[in-house]
Design an enzyme around this catalytic site. Structure first.
Site, short mmCIF file in Angstrom:
data_model
loop_
_atom_site.label_atom_id
_atom_site.label_comp_id
_atom_site.label_asym_id
_atom_site.label_seq_id
_atom_site.Cartn_x
_atom_site.Cartn_y
_atom_site.Cartn_z
N HIS A 214 41.04 26.30 31.14
CA HIS A 214 40.70 26.70 30.01
C HIS A 214 39.92 28.16 30.44
CE1 HIS A 214 37.43 24.04 31.17
NE2 HIS A 214 36.22 25.31 30.93
N GLU A 457 65.83 26.85 36.17
CA GLU A 457 64.39 26.73 37.05
C GLU A 457 64.76 25.65 38.01
OE1 GLU A 457 61.63 25.62 34.61
OE2 GLU A 457 63.40 24.41 33.16
N ASP A 481 58.93 26.88 38.43
CA ASP A 481 59.51 26.18 39.14
C ASP A 481 60.36 26.25 39.55
OD1 ASP A 481 57.99 23.96 37.83
OD2 ASP A 481 59.01 23.77 35.76
N CYS A 528 61.34 34.75 33.04
CA CYS A 528 59.93 34.80 31.74
C CYS A 528 58.69 33.77 32.40
CB CYS A 528 60.30 33.41 30.88
SG CYS A 528 60.64 31.82 30.94
#
Length: 596
Positions: A214, A457, A481, A528
């Site tokens: 976070h 990926e 990935d 991406c």
């Protein structure tokens, strides 16, 4: 004496300031047995501690201002509140009191230790990071039970900087200097981050965490220099030490000597000038010097991220990670209507720009709740995840597809299937999409047309790209990935993190193959993954023929600047040379690329 601490780079920029340690050492609790007659009283203490913790978090929520960074914090606070509202933590701790007669604090810490072991066993890095959420919540409940103040009290009560963001301190050479404040902590809770925003803090250094923590998420959204995973930093850094936080490099320099401080001060000033220059490019079309138009898109997790994407000049959403709607739901999956409302909100927020929604990328290595997690070898990055999980749960999958199709009636939408590797998976996914359309027709609910794409990926998908392009309108390369699976390196495993290299020749060859075949078929290829926002690689990707990039909004203008300075045609031969090289990174970072 000057020292350096290496951590994990999660944001950008350079912060120079004085250290403000935040003491978050784990609370030590007493261990004792209670008398049978006191058991229910101890359970009541637990319940009161949880109730007060919820009350505190709700009070913090009311302090949010509604800006982009606050939306990130609001999402994290929602997760904390859901965890506190989940009866399993309180119930398990209460059972420790009733069955073993442990005092309330001991019972709660014992349950924390059990949950910590379960989180440590998870393969997925994002979910492993969530262990810190549980630790912070238990700490908050324990403090509430003791009637203690929040952990931030000691920091917020100390002398603060003036309006310029500086506090007068002794510099490394003994001279008085005005330096902003840099927080140093073992860990940071979302509520801490909110209170930091009310003061003037230049950056963060945190012992724990990774790119999905976070702290990292909020640091990126706030565009504040931060280094996480800087082990032992809080033990090695003292109050008022002079610090340099080089976020791009994941580097912390403690008490720099005069030449080092002068060097980073000049670099910081140069970066600020560059950012101001980049901001002027906000409304400039992303066109190379030789006239190639480049599409710049944003990656988002939630609809509330869309305003930041628009503010950064994104031409659309290249990746909406829908799994964030599914996580931390304690087994209660979002239904069709809830998903439709979320997707529609994103579509409407983007004001006519296309939103590409990836179907849920979750499964065996990403349990929907900690009570459903698997153990041992079943929990694997090679297991039942992404499209495999969706096809194994067709009712859930079609509910999501119906929500996406309905959102497409409100604006342009693409759907993106993750982790495809087999032609059978392609056929099944497309069949489910057609079934979802038929179900909507039968109910009379409005839905729209959409473009259908596949994530590339896994190496199998890249090597089968010709067949993939026959079935899809576009493809999107997920470099995170793709790198992991090509190199057999778990990107969430710190022990092999040094082997995770997106510029490995094998990875670059696969990326180049996909782009080349996309051009040959006249189909759009978007990239991406993290590589899209890495300005070191922008010119290489342009030279390979990539014309669509999707990244975190904070990276858009820096990538646009590289595009505007590049000649795509002139980069082709150099890019081919990089592909043939045994050491591509040396050429990428060498002077050759800068001269083109």
């Amino acid at each position: 004496m000057m020292q350096t601490i290496q951590g994990i780079a999660v944001s950008r920029g350079i912060a120079i300031g004085r250290a403000v340690p935040l003491g978050r050492e784990p609370i030590r609790v007493r261990h004792y047995l209670v008398a049978p007659a006191q058991v229910e009283q101890e359970v009541a203490r637990l319940q009161q501690g949880f109730a007060l913790a919820v009350q505190q978090l709700r009070q913090v929520q009311q302090m949010l201002t509604g800006d982009d960074a606050s939306s990130e914090l609001a999402a994290l606070l929602d997760v904390h509140l859901m965890l506190l509202d989940d009866a399993s933590l309180l119930t398990a701790a209460s059972e420790n009191v009733r069955q073993r007669r442990y005092n309330a604090e001991w019972a709660l810490v014992l349950q924390l230790e059990q949950l910590s072991r379960e989180f440590d066993a998870m393969d997925d890095g994002y979910l492993r990071e969530r262990k810190s959420d549980i630790e912070q919540l238990v700490e908050r409940v324990l403090r509430c039970m003791r009637g203690e103040a929040a952990a931030m009290g000691d920091v917020l009560s100390q002398p603060q900087p003036d309006a310029t963001g500086a506090a007068e301190v002794q510099g490394p050479g003994g001279e008085l200097q005005n330096l902003p404040l840099i927080i140093v902590a073992r860990d940071l809770a979302p509520t801490d981050m909110l209170q930091f925003r009310q003061k003037v803090f230049a950056g963060f250094v945190v012992d724990t965490g990774g790119s999905a923590s976070h702290t990292a998420i909020v640091a990126r959204s706030m565009d504040i220099p931060a280094v996480v995973g800087a082990k032992q930093a809080s033990a090695r850094i003292r109050r008022d030490d002079c610090l340099i936080v080089h976020a791009d490099a994941g580097l912390v320099i403690v008490n720099p000597d005069a030449p080092t401080l002068a060097h980073y001060t000049r670099l910081q000033q140069a970066l600020e000038v560059r950012r101001q220059r980049q901001q002027l490019l906000l409304h400039t079309p992303a066109v190379t010097r030789d006239g190639e138009t480049i599409e710049l898109l944003a990656n988002v997790e939630l609809p509330s991220d869309c305003p930041a994407a628009l503010a950064a000049g994104a031409q659309g959403i290249g990746l909406f990670r829908s799994e964030f709607l599914f996580m931390d739901r304690h087994g209660q999956l979002p239904d069709e209507e809830e998903q439709f409302q979320a997707y529609r909100q994103a579509v409407e927020a983007m004001q006519g720009r296309t939103v590409t929604i990836r179907t849920v990328d979750i499964g065996a290595d990403k349990p929907l709740s900690r009570t459903e997690q698997r153990h041992g070898d079943e929990q694997s990055a090679l297991g039942l995840r992404a499209i495999r999980w969706s096809l194994a749960e067709p009712q859930m999958f079609r509910a999501q597809l119906r929500g996406i199709l309905r959102a497409a009636a409100h604006g342009p939408v693409n759907v993106l299937f993750p982790m495809l590797a087999q032609l059978s998976e392609i056929r099944q996914a497309l069949e489910q999409l057609e079934m979802a359309r038929a179900e909507l027709r039968a109910t009379g609910l409005a839905f729209g047309d959409l473009q259908v794409g596949a994530m590339i990926e896994v190496p199998a998908a890249a090597l089968m790209i010709d067949q993939f392009l026959r079935h899809f309108d576009f493809v999107s390369i997920g470099t995170n990935d793709l790198t992991q699976y090509t190199l057999a390196v778990d990107r969430a495993d710190e022990s092999v993190a040094h082997l995770f290299d997106g510029t490995h020749p094998a990875v670059l060859q696969l990326i180049a193959l996909v782009i080349r075949q996309g051009l040959a078929h006249g189909k759009k290829v978007c990239l991406c993954g993290e590589m899209a926002g890495d300005t070191r690689l922008t010119r290489l990707l342009l030279g390979l023929g990539l014309r669509s990039f999707s990244m975190h909004p904070a990276q858009l203008l820096a990538v646009k600047e590289q595009i505007l300075q590049s000649d795509a045609k002139a980069l082709r031969n150099w890019a081919e040379g990089v592909l043939r090289s045994e050491e591509p990174l040396q050429l990428i970072e060498g002077e050759g690329a800068e001269l083109i």
